[in-house]
Design a protein around this motif. Structure first.
Motif, PDB file in Angstrom:
ATOM      1  N   ARG A 156      35.592   7.928  30.597  1.00  0.00           N
ATOM      2  CA  ARG A 156      34.251   8.299  30.157  1.00  0.00           C
ATOM      3  C   ARG A 156      33.435   8.987  31.232  1.00  0.00           C
ATOM      4  O   ARG A 156      32.431   9.620  30.942  1.00  0.00           O
ATOM      5  CB  ARG A 156      33.506   7.046  29.694  1.00  0.00           C
ATOM      6  CG  ARG A 156      34.177   6.384  28.514  1.00  0.00           C
ATOM      7  CD  ARG A 156      33.503   5.100  28.072  1.00  0.00           C
ATOM      8  NE  ARG A 156      32.056   5.201  28.065  1.00  0.00           N
ATOM      9  CZ  ARG A 156      31.246   4.206  28.408  1.00  0.00           C
ATOM     10  NH1 ARG A 156      31.735   3.045  28.779  1.00  0.00           N
ATOM     11  NH2 ARG A 156      29.944   4.362  28.386  1.00  0.00           N
ATOM     12  N   TYR A 157      33.844   8.837  32.489  1.00  0.00           N
ATOM     13  CA  TYR A 157      33.050   9.351  33.599  1.00  0.00           C
ATOM     14  C   TYR A 157      33.815  10.427  34.359  1.00  0.00           C
ATOM     15  O   TYR A 157      35.035  10.373  34.481  1.00  0.00           O
ATOM     16  CB  TYR A 157      32.653   8.210  34.535  1.00  0.00           C
ATOM     17  CG  TYR A 157      31.855   7.148  33.826  1.00  0.00           C
ATOM     18  CD1 TYR A 157      30.530   7.366  33.501  1.00  0.00           C
ATOM     19  CD2 TYR A 157      32.444   5.949  33.436  1.00  0.00           C
ATOM     20  CE1 TYR A 157      29.796   6.404  32.811  1.00  0.00           C
ATOM     21  CE2 TYR A 157      31.722   4.979  32.760  1.00  0.00           C
ATOM     22  CZ  TYR A 157      30.396   5.230  32.451  1.00  0.00           C
ATOM     23  OH  TYR A 157      29.680   4.282  31.761  1.00  0.00           O
ATOM     24  N   CYS A 158      33.072  11.365  34.923  1.00  0.00           N
ATOM     25  CA  CYS A 158      33.696  12.481  35.639  1.00  0.00           C
ATOM     26  C   CYS A 158      34.280  12.047  36.975  1.00  0.00           C
ATOM     27  O   CYS A 158      35.175  12.705  37.503  1.00  0.00           O
ATOM     28  CB  CYS A 158      32.692  13.616  35.834  1.00  0.00           C
ATOM     29  SG  CYS A 158      31.320  13.203  36.938  1.00  0.00           S
ATOM     30  N   SER A 159      33.764  10.951  37.513  1.00  0.00           N
ATOM     31  CA  SER A 159      34.236  10.491  38.819  1.00  0.00           C
ATOM     32  C   SER A 159      34.041   8.985  38.932  1.00  0.00           C
ATOM     33  O   SER A 159      33.296   8.374  38.152  1.00  0.00           O
ATOM     34  CB  SER A 159      33.448  11.182  39.942  1.00  0.00           C
ATOM     35  OG  SER A 159      32.095  10.758  39.921  1.00  0.00           O
ATOM     36  N   THR A 160      34.659   8.423  39.921  1.00  0.00           N
ATOM     37  CA  THR A 160      34.482   7.001  40.210  1.00  0.00           C
ATOM     38  C   THR A 160      33.031   6.727  40.584  1.00  0.00           C
ATOM     39  O   THR A 160      32.475   5.681  40.240  1.00  0.00           O
ATOM     40  CB  THR A 160      35.423   6.573  41.355  1.00  0.00           C
ATOM     41  OG1 THR A 160      36.753   6.945  41.006  1.00  0.00           O
ATOM     42  CG2 THR A 160      35.361   5.088  41.601  1.00  0.00           C
ATOM     43  N   THR A 161      32.406   7.691  41.252  1.00  0.00           N
ATOM     44  CA  THR A 161      31.008   7.537  41.657  1.00  0.00           C
ATOM     45  C   THR A 161      30.114   7.296  40.449  1.00  0.00           C
ATOM     46  O   THR A 161      29.284   6.379  40.451  1.00  0.00           O
ATOM     47  CB  THR A 161      30.540   8.784  42.426  1.00  0.00           C
ATOM     48  OG1 THR A 161      31.384   8.968  43.558  1.00  0.00           O
ATOM     49  CG2 THR A 161      29.098   8.645  42.875  1.00  0.00           C
ATOM     50  N   CYS A 162      30.264   8.118  39.415  1.00  0.00           N
ATOM     51  CA  CYS A 162      29.444   7.949  38.211  1.00  0.00           C
ATOM     52  C   CYS A 162      29.751   6.622  37.518  1.00  0.00           C
ATOM     53  O   CYS A 162      28.837   5.916  37.092  1.00  0.00           O
ATOM     54  CB  CYS A 162      29.661   9.108  37.233  1.00  0.00           C
ATOM     55  SG  CYS A 162      28.771  10.604  37.722  1.00  0.00           S
ATOM     56  N   GLY A 163      31.008   6.286  37.394  1.00  0.00           N
ATOM     57  CA  GLY A 163      31.390   5.022  36.772  1.00  0.00           C
ATOM     58  C   GLY A 163      30.827   3.832  37.522  1.00  0.00           C
ATOM     59  O   GLY A 163      30.295   2.886  36.919  1.00  0.00           O
ATOM     60  N   ASN A 164      30.909   3.871  38.847  1.00  0.00           N
ATOM     61  CA  ASN A 164      30.381   2.778  39.665  1.00  0.00           C
ATOM     62  C   ASN A 164      28.860   2.688  39.560  1.00  0.00           C
ATOM     63  O   ASN A 164      28.300   1.592  39.502  1.00  0.00           O
ATOM     64  CB  ASN A 164      30.797   2.941  41.129  1.00  0.00           C
ATOM     65  CG  ASN A 164      32.256   2.624  41.349  1.00  0.00           C
ATOM     66  OD1 ASN A 164      32.919   2.025  40.504  1.00  0.00           O
ATOM     67  ND2 ASN A 164      32.774   3.053  42.485  1.00  0.00           N
ATOM     68  N   ARG A 165      28.186   3.835  39.551  1.00  0.00           N
ATOM     69  CA  ARG A 165      26.722   3.844  39.448  1.00  0.00           C
ATOM     70  C   ARG A 165      26.275   3.150  38.161  1.00  0.00           C
ATOM     71  O   ARG A 165      25.362   2.336  38.150  1.00  0.00           O
ATOM     72  CB  ARG A 165      26.200   5.276  39.512  1.00  0.00           C
ATOM     73  CG  ARG A 165      24.698   5.377  39.466  1.00  0.00           C
ATOM     74  CD  ARG A 165      24.137   6.788  39.669  1.00  0.00           C
ATOM     75  NE  ARG A 165      24.878   7.836  39.019  1.00  0.00           N
ATOM     76  CZ  ARG A 165      25.550   8.800  39.659  1.00  0.00           C
ATOM     77  NH1 ARG A 165      25.591   8.825  40.976  1.00  0.00           N
ATOM     78  NH2 ARG A 165      26.186   9.731  38.980  1.00  0.00           N
ATOM     79  N   ILE A 166      26.950   3.452  37.049  1.00  0.00           N
ATOM     80  CA  ILE A 166      26.607   2.843  35.763  1.00  0.00           C
ATOM     81  C   ILE A 166      26.927   1.344  35.775  1.00  0.00           C
ATOM     82  O   ILE A 166      26.143   0.526  35.285  1.00  0.00           O
ATOM     83  CB  ILE A 166      27.352   3.548  34.609  1.00  0.00           C
ATOM     84  CG1 ILE A 166      26.888   5.006  34.498  1.00  0.00           C
ATOM     85  CG2 ILE A 166      27.176   2.816  33.301  1.00  0.00           C
ATOM     86  CD1 ILE A 166      25.413   5.177  34.215  1.00  0.00           C
ATOM     87  N   ALA A 167      28.063   0.980  36.354  1.00  0.00           N
ATOM     88  CA  ALA A 167      28.450  -0.438  36.415  1.00  0.00           C
ATOM     89  C   ALA A 167      27.460  -1.243  37.257  1.00  0.00           C
ATOM     90  O   ALA A 167      27.070  -2.358  36.875  1.00  0.00           O
ATOM     91  CB  ALA A 167      29.861  -0.572  36.974  1.00  0.00           C
ATOM     92  N   VAL A 168      27.037  -0.690  38.385  1.00  0.00           N
ATOM     93  CA  VAL A 168      26.071  -1.383  39.246  1.00  0.00           C
ATOM     94  C   VAL A 168      24.733  -1.515  38.532  1.00  0.00           C
ATOM     95  O   VAL A 168      24.093  -2.578  38.573  1.00  0.00           O
ATOM     96  CB  VAL A 168      25.922  -0.656  40.602  1.00  0.00           C
ATOM     97  CG1 VAL A 168      24.720  -1.157  41.380  1.00  0.00           C
ATOM     98  CG2 VAL A 168      27.191  -0.811  41.415  1.00  0.00           C
TER      99      VAL A 168
END
Length: 176
Positions: A156-168
């Motif tokens: 769902r996310y373009c990068s791990t950074t975006c995925g992590n930001r949403i998870a945090v």
């Protein structure tokens, strides 16, 4: 395997190129082009100059439109790219890779080769009716493209950074 090796490699490279336009822009210097070419194993002649960089940067909006279009619009864009560059597909074998398609001469400018390679890869995506494998990032603050090659279509996310930001953010909201 969903797509052939060359199709997958081209789609990965194209998504990376399109996403390089996101802030901060990561395609601002000929050295960035050198790194992109090395990472994605583009072959053929290069000029290593600002004109090459500018041509590649100018290509990004067209490729973004191609990768985010509906099927009929994608077909129009693919056909326009192939016609504009007089693409003549040929099977070639090089650098330890088995036969795969090239539709331009190795002396064709890099930006043109990228455009044609992307159009050729999108032919496979369109024919397989797999445009749903391409989407934009689920992070509302990001316009990055996502290439989902997973079996269960879960990316769902373009990068791990975006995925992590949403998870945090979700974690902090739960704790608040």
């Amino acid at each position: 395997m969903l797509f052939t090796h060359d199709t997958t490699a081209t789609l990965v490279a194209t998504v990376a190129l399109v996403n390089s336009a996101e802030e901060p822009d990561t395609m601002t210097d000929p050295a960035h082009v050198d790194a992109f070419v090395a990472e994605h194993a583009y072959t053929g002649s290069r000029t290593h100059d600002i004109a090459e960089l500018d041509a590649i940067r100018a290509l990004r909006p067209t490729l973004r439109r191609l990768l985010t279009s509906d099927r009929d619009t994608a077909v129009e864009i693919v056909n326009a790219i192939l016609a504009a560059h007089q693409a003549v597909p040929q099977l070639v074998r090089h650098d330890g890779l088995d036969y795969h398609l090239h539709a331009t001469d190795p002396t064709t400018p890099l930006a043109d080769r990228i455009a044609v390679d992307t159009a050729m890869a999108m032919i496979d995506v369109i024919r397989a009716d797999e445009l749903s494998r391409l989407s934009t990032c689920a992070d509302d603050t990001c316009d990055g493209l996502v290439l989902d090659l997973s079996r269960n279509r879960s990316r769902r996310y373009c990068s791990t950074t975006c995925g992590n930001r949403i998870a945090v953010a979700a974690y902090r909201a739960r704790k608040a």
